[in-house]
Design a protein around this motif. Structure first.
Motif, PDB file in Angstrom:
ATOM      1  N   PHE A 110       0.820  -1.213   0.000  1.00 25.27           N
ATOM      2  CA  PHE A 110       0.000   0.000   0.000  1.00 25.27           C
ATOM      3  C   PHE A 110       0.861   1.274   0.000  1.00 25.27           C
ATOM      4  O   PHE A 110       0.430   2.306  -0.526  1.00 25.27           O
ATOM      5  CB  PHE A 110      -0.955  -0.010   1.189  1.00 25.27           C
ATOM      6  N   THR A 111       2.062   1.199   0.563  1.00 27.94           N
ATOM      7  CA  THR A 111       2.958   2.355   0.510  1.00 27.94           C
ATOM      8  C   THR A 111       3.420   2.604  -0.918  1.00 27.94           C
ATOM      9  O   THR A 111       3.405   3.751  -1.402  1.00 27.94           O
ATOM     10  CB  THR A 111       4.178   2.137   1.425  1.00 27.94           C
ATOM     11  N   LEU A 112       3.832   1.556  -1.596  1.00 27.96           N
ATOM     12  CA  LEU A 112       4.246   1.697  -2.998  1.00 27.96           C
ATOM     13  C   LEU A 112       3.086   2.206  -3.850  1.00 27.96           C
ATOM     14  O   LEU A 112       3.273   3.050  -4.738  1.00 27.96           O
ATOM     15  CB  LEU A 112       4.754   0.350  -3.528  1.00 27.96           C
ATOM     16  N   THR A 163       5.905   7.541   4.488  1.00 30.20           N
ATOM     17  CA  THR A 163       4.601   7.153   3.926  1.00 30.20           C
ATOM     18  C   THR A 163       4.103   5.863   4.571  1.00 30.20           C
ATOM     19  O   THR A 163       2.919   5.734   4.922  1.00 30.20           O
ATOM     20  CB  THR A 163       4.706   6.966   2.399  1.00 30.20           C
ATOM     21  N   TYR A 164       5.007   4.925   4.750  1.00 29.02           N
ATOM     22  CA  TYR A 164       4.715   3.619   5.350  1.00 29.02           C
ATOM     23  C   TYR A 164       4.098   3.778   6.743  1.00 29.02           C
ATOM     24  O   TYR A 164       3.181   3.038   7.126  1.00 29.02           O
ATOM     25  CB  TYR A 164       6.032   2.844   5.418  1.00 29.02           C
ATOM     26  N   GLY A 182       2.571   6.510   7.837  1.00 28.65           N
ATOM     27  CA  GLY A 182       1.583   7.577   7.843  1.00 28.65           C
ATOM     28  C   GLY A 182       0.149   7.080   7.951  1.00 28.65           C
ATOM     29  O   GLY A 182      -0.149   5.886   7.842  1.00 28.65           O
ATOM     30  N   PHE A 183      -0.746   8.042   8.158  1.00 25.79           N
ATOM     31  CA  PHE A 183      -2.161   7.721   8.328  1.00 25.79           C
ATOM     32  C   PHE A 183      -2.788   7.164   7.046  1.00 25.79           C
ATOM     33  O   PHE A 183      -3.720   6.365   7.090  1.00 25.79           O
ATOM     34  CB  PHE A 183      -2.930   8.963   8.786  1.00 25.79           C
ATOM     35  N   GLY A 184      -2.278   7.604   5.885  1.00 28.14           N
ATOM     36  CA  GLY A 184      -2.852   7.154   4.620  1.00 28.14           C
ATOM     37  C   GLY A 184      -2.758   5.650   4.437  1.00 28.14           C
ATOM     38  O   GLY A 184      -3.729   4.988   4.048  1.00 28.14           O
ATOM     39  N   VAL A 185      -1.591   5.095   4.747  1.00 22.62           N
ATOM     40  CA  VAL A 185      -1.404   3.647   4.615  1.00 22.62           C
ATOM     41  C   VAL A 185      -2.220   2.911   5.669  1.00 22.62           C
ATOM     42  O   VAL A 185      -2.808   1.854   5.388  1.00 22.62           O
ATOM     43  CB  VAL A 185       0.092   3.285   4.708  1.00 22.62           C
ATOM     44  N   GLN A 186      -2.313   3.455   6.865  1.00 21.70           N
ATOM     45  CA  GLN A 186      -3.158   2.843   7.888  1.00 21.70           C
ATOM     46  C   GLN A 186      -4.605   2.755   7.421  1.00 21.70           C
ATOM     47  O   GLN A 186      -5.293   1.752   7.649  1.00 21.70           O
ATOM     48  CB  GLN A 186      -3.074   3.654   9.190  1.00 21.70           C
ATOM     49  N   GLY A 187      -5.048   3.814   6.752  1.00 23.54           N
ATOM     50  CA  GLY A 187      -6.411   3.816   6.216  1.00 23.54           C
ATOM     51  C   GLY A 187      -6.610   2.763   5.145  1.00 23.54           C
ATOM     52  O   GLY A 187      -7.660   2.116   5.075  1.00 23.54           O
ATOM     53  N   ARG A 188      -5.591   2.569   4.304  1.00 25.59           N
ATOM     54  CA  ARG A 188      -5.691   1.546   3.255  1.00 25.59           C
ATOM     55  C   ARG A 188      -5.738   0.149   3.849  1.00 25.59           C
ATOM     56  O   ARG A 188      -6.430  -0.738   3.323  1.00 25.59           O
ATOM     57  CB  ARG A 188      -4.515   1.686   2.283  1.00 25.59           C
ATOM     58  N   VAL A 189      -4.998  -0.061   4.920  1.00 26.91           N
ATOM     59  CA  VAL A 189      -5.028  -1.358   5.596  1.00 26.91           C
ATOM     60  C   VAL A 189      -6.420  -1.616   6.177  1.00 26.91           C
ATOM     61  O   VAL A 189      -6.970  -2.718   6.042  1.00 26.91           O
ATOM     62  CB  VAL A 189      -3.952  -1.424   6.700  1.00 26.91           C
ATOM     63  N   ARG A 190      -6.995  -0.599   6.803  1.00 27.58           N
ATOM     64  CA  ARG A 190      -8.357  -0.761   7.356  1.00 27.58           C
ATOM     65  C   ARG A 190      -9.365  -1.038   6.245  1.00 27.58           C
ATOM     66  O   ARG A 190     -10.274  -1.870   6.405  1.00 27.58           O
ATOM     67  CB  ARG A 190      -8.757   0.495   8.135  1.00 27.58           C
ATOM     68  N   LYS A 191      -9.212  -0.359   5.123  1.00 27.35           N
ATOM     69  CA  LYS A 191     -10.131  -0.570   4.001  1.00 27.35           C
ATOM     70  C   LYS A 191     -10.013  -1.999   3.471  1.00 27.35           C
ATOM     71  O   LYS A 191     -11.013  -2.628   3.127  1.00 27.35           O
ATOM     72  CB  LYS A 191      -9.839   0.428   2.888  1.00 27.35           C
ATOM     73  N   ALA A 192      -8.779  -2.507   3.394  1.00 25.96           N
ATOM     74  CA  ALA A 192      -8.575  -3.884   2.918  1.00 25.96           C
ATOM     75  C   ALA A 192      -9.292  -4.878   3.824  1.00 25.96           C
ATOM     76  O   ALA A 192      -9.927  -5.830   3.349  1.00 25.96           O
ATOM     77  CB  ALA A 192      -7.082  -4.201   2.859  1.00 25.96           C
ATOM     78  N   THR A 193      -9.206  -4.663   5.123  1.00 29.51           N
ATOM     79  CA  THR A 193      -9.889  -5.540   6.078  1.00 29.51           C
ATOM     80  C   THR A 193     -11.402  -5.496   5.874  1.00 29.51           C
ATOM     81  O   THR A 193     -12.070  -6.540   5.880  1.00 29.51           O
ATOM     82  CB  THR A 193      -9.544  -5.126   7.519  1.00 29.51           C
ATOM     83  N   ALA A 194     -11.924  -4.289   5.677  1.00 29.44           N
ATOM     84  CA  ALA A 194     -13.367  -4.143   5.447  1.00 29.44           C
ATOM     85  C   ALA A 194     -13.782  -4.814   4.143  1.00 29.44           C
ATOM     86  O   ALA A 194     -14.843  -5.462   4.078  1.00 29.44           O
ATOM     87  CB  ALA A 194     -13.736  -2.662   5.422  1.00 29.44           C
TER      88      ALA A 194
END
Length: 225
Positions: A101-103, A151-152, A154-166
């Motif tokens: 997600f960082t890349l 970036t790794y 940061g909040f943006g990547v954390q959000g992408r991880v949460r979205k993937a789980t959802a």
């Protein structure tokens, strides 16, 4: 009455068995080689069909499938918009997932680095299961280590991880690789062989899975008209 119930049950089981036996990757059946989602999910790909792969860099089956999948995506051309979602695991932080997600967030995710990551993990046996191992690998690719690290974390990547789980919950992803077709259908290589049970090698499983995906892409495209 008990005998009649037994006969009716036997006939029903026979009908189910015949139905399953008649299913195949060439003529996939809903509930066998693929499933229809109970609630269709929105897509933003216009007339093109959205194809999402749920995958894991640590998964040997995802690694084995990747070359055939890459060729399949190229063959589809303008028919589809292909996306990847790296899976989450319960209560586990996956450095490989955050790397993906960082890349992606940095606009650096492409087939070349995707292949390098798979090779690093499955050929070079670098599991990249710690942040520093990820950062070392990224630096060797000529990517700015500090920018990547910021970036790794940061909040943006954390959000992408949460979205993937959802998304995994929404699409019912419980194994991988698994594919979602246009927000309506899900399938996988193992599901594709569920009816015929004819595959004896992983390569055959992959071929059957891609065959079912051909069917679902054509089906979804026809439904857009």
């Amino acid at each position: 009455m008990r005998i009649l119930k037994y006969v009716l049950s036997a006939l029903l089981l026979s009908a189910v068995a015949l139905s399953s036996a008649s299913a195949s990757p060439a003529e996939p059946k809903n509930g066998v080689e693929y499933k229809t989602l109970p609630t269709p999910q929105p897509v933003d790909t216009g007339k093109k069909v959205e194809v999402i792969e749920f995958f894991d860099y640590a998964c040997p089956h995802c690694y084995a499938l990747d070359p055939s999948l890459t060729a399949w995506v190229k063959k589809q051309g303008d028919n589809i918009v292909f996306k990847r979602v790296h899976i989450s695991r319960s209560n586990t932080e996956l450095p490989q997932q955050k790397m993906f997600f960082t890349l992606e967030a940095m606009g650096l995710m492409n087939e070349a680095i995707n292949t390098k990551i798979f090779t690093e993990m499955h050929v070079n046996r670098n599991r990249m299961n710690r942040d520093e191992l990820v950062f070392d690998f990224i630096a060797k690719q000529g990517i700015d280590r500090q920018k990547f690290t910021d970036t790794y974390r940061g909040f943006g990547v954390q959000g992408r991880v949460r979205k993937a789980t959802a998304m995994m919950d929404t699409y019912g992803v419980d194994s991988w690789p698994m594919f979602a077709i246009d927000g309506k259908y899900v399938t996988s290589p193992s599901m594709a062989d569920e009816g015929a049970k004819s595959a004896t090698t992983e390569a055959q499983l992959h071929a059957e899975g891609l065959q079912v995906m051909d069917f679902l892409v054509a089906k979804a495209k026809a439904e857009k008209k």
